[in-house]
Scaffold this motif. Structure first.
Motif, PDB file in Angstrom:
ATOM      1  N   VAL A  10      51.560  29.989  71.521  1.00 50.95           N
ATOM      2  CA  VAL A  10      52.829  30.234  70.838  1.00 50.95           C
ATOM      3  C   VAL A  10      53.745  29.027  70.970  1.00 50.95           C
ATOM      4  N   ILE A  11      53.837  28.478  72.170  1.00 53.89           N
ATOM      5  CA  ILE A  11      54.662  27.285  72.397  1.00 53.89           C
ATOM      6  C   ILE A  11      54.197  26.136  71.500  1.00 53.89           C
ATOM      7  N   ALA A  12      52.886  25.923  71.454  1.00 51.63           N
ATOM      8  CA  ALA A  12      52.343  24.834  70.641  1.00 51.63           C
ATOM      9  C   ALA A  12      52.647  25.044  69.164  1.00 51.63           C
ATOM     10  N   GLY A  13      52.490  26.273  68.691  1.00 47.82           N
ATOM     11  CA  GLY A  13      52.785  26.553  67.290  1.00 47.82           C
ATOM     12  C   GLY A  13      54.252  26.335  66.961  1.00 47.82           C
ATOM     13  N   GLN A  14      55.127  26.787  67.842  1.00 44.23           N
ATOM     14  CA  GLN A  14      56.556  26.606  67.598  1.00 44.23           C
ATOM     15  C   GLN A  14      56.958  25.141  67.676  1.00 44.23           C
ATOM     16  N   GLY A  15      56.197  24.374  68.447  1.00 42.25           N
ATOM     17  CA  GLY A  15      56.467  22.948  68.541  1.00 42.25           C
ATOM     18  C   GLY A  15      56.258  22.188  67.247  1.00 42.25           C
ATOM     19  N   THR A  16      55.552  22.794  66.287  1.00 38.79           N
ATOM     20  CA  THR A  16      55.339  22.112  65.004  1.00 38.79           C
ATOM     21  C   THR A  16      56.644  21.944  64.234  1.00 38.79           C
ATOM     22  N   VAL A  17      57.670  22.736  64.567  1.00 44.22           N
ATOM     23  CA  VAL A  17      58.999  22.500  63.982  1.00 44.22           C
ATOM     24  C   VAL A  17      59.454  21.085  64.339  1.00 44.22           C
ATOM     25  N   GLY A  18      59.382  20.753  65.621  1.00 47.64           N
ATOM     26  CA  GLY A  18      59.777  19.422  66.052  1.00 47.64           C
ATOM     27  C   GLY A  18      58.903  18.337  65.468  1.00 47.64           C
ATOM     28  N   LEU A  19      57.605  18.597  65.396  1.00 49.37           N
ATOM     29  CA  LEU A  19      56.675  17.619  64.845  1.00 49.37           C
ATOM     30  C   LEU A  19      57.084  17.236  63.419  1.00 49.37           C
TER      31      LEU A  19
END
Length: 336
Positions: free
Chosen positions: A168-177
């Motif tokens: 979940v953390i990794a998926g949400q991090g795609t916002v920043g990416l």
């Protein structure tokens, strides 16, 4: 494992790193929208913005335009696609549950969402309209999440937490990416903080950047569990809150998230309900249909002085969602 991943894993002891965000972006691409990063000159009505001849001072990551109405779809998609379960359970204040139910409908996965007593009824109705089952439990976010975990153990359903899970953390991090790729000259990013998965994910996405970017988390004044936990040097659990930002009512920092926040976040700002509502009004007048939780990052930027005339550099705020009662009522009617 890259050098950035190794350094972060050593410093935080967490099993999720920058490479996981890159993998998540590839995995979820067919299911999410690359949301626009709006320039300040497309946001009339916001105070203190630079003039036409000045460099842009504010960018808005429009996650309210994401499928399901919030960034939560990203973490939910990464977890559900990777886990491959045919039945999942999630604890949610609303937007995570809507995201999980949206994907459940698309992927043919049975979905149960556990909601606390004070969660918005409009979000419960939206989850049900998408085919999700909703269970209400007494207490706040902490009690909700404990019940979801117990339900998963009892039924064999896969648990998809709203924030404190590596996928979940990794998926949400795609916002920043996406933000960092679309605005390589960015100086600072303001992120609303509920469970903290989005903030931690943005921190991971920032790990590979060739130049430093300030990462600033924005919490409701009444639920500053990350600020208090960082100051105390240990996890601090707070009582349930009734803040207008219903998606940011977390009570306890995530076990995986807190070390990342402690290691990488540059600042944690608290904002009261009046500041959140003012920011939401400014966004609405600019044509950005943010819900209160989605306006919190702008409230933090306003408090920090980032939008004062003459402030150098470029900052971004994440509008994390737009699932207001009115928007959800229309979506619920259309889903039936």
């Amino acid at each position: 494992m890259s050098a950035a991943d190794t350094r972060l894993a050593t410093a935080t002891g967490t099993p999720v790193g920058p490479a996981d965000v890159l993998a998540a972006a590839e995995r979820i691409a067919p299911h999410v929208r690359h949301t626009p990063l709006l320039r300040c000159d497309s946001l009339p009505g916001l105070p203190g913005l630079p003039g036409p001849s000045d460099p842009p001072g504010l960018l808005v990551k429009a996650e309210h335009l994401q499928h399901s109405g919030s960034f939560k779809l990203r973490g939910a998609a990464n977890a559900m696609l990777a886990l491959g379960a045919d039945e999942v359970v999630a604890g949610s204040s609303g937007n995570h549950g809507i995201a999980v139910a949206t994907l459940g409908r698309t992927l043919g996965i049975r979905v149960t969402v556990v909601m606390a007593a004070g969660a918005a009824e409009s979000k419960e109705l939206a989850i049900r309209a998408l085919g999700g089952r909703v269970l209400r439990v007494p207490g706040g976010v902490a009690e909700r999440d404990r019940y979801a975990k117990e339900f998963a153990a009892r039924t064999g359903s896969a648990l998809v937490p709203s924030s404190d899970h590596p996928l979940v953390i990794a998926g949400q991090g795609t916002v920043g990416l996406e933000v960092f790729r679309d605005a390589p000259e960015l100086d600072a990013i303001f992120v609303p903080v509920g469970g903290g998965g989005l903030l931690a994910g943005v921190c991971l996405a920032a790990a590979h950047l060739p130049r430093p970017v300030r990462v600033i988390g924005v919490e409701p004044e009444r639920t500053r569990r990350y600020a208090r936990s960082v100051a105390a040097g240990r996890p601090v659990e707070l009582p349930p809150s009734d803040t207008v930002a219903d998606g940011l009512r977390g009570q306890r920092p995530g076990e995986l998230i807190l070390p990342i926040v402690r290691h990488r976040v540059d600042e944690l700002i608290g904002v009261d309900d009046a500041a959140v509502l003012r920011a939401m009004d400014l966004l609405h007048r600019a044509g950005i249909a943010a819900e209160p939780s989605g306006a919190a990052a702008l409230a933090g930027a306003l408090r920090s002085g980032t939008l004062r005339s003459g402030t150098p550099g470029r900052s971004a705020v994440v509008v994390s969602g737009g699932n207001s009662a009115a928007v959800l009522a229309a979506a619920t009617a259309a889903a039936r």
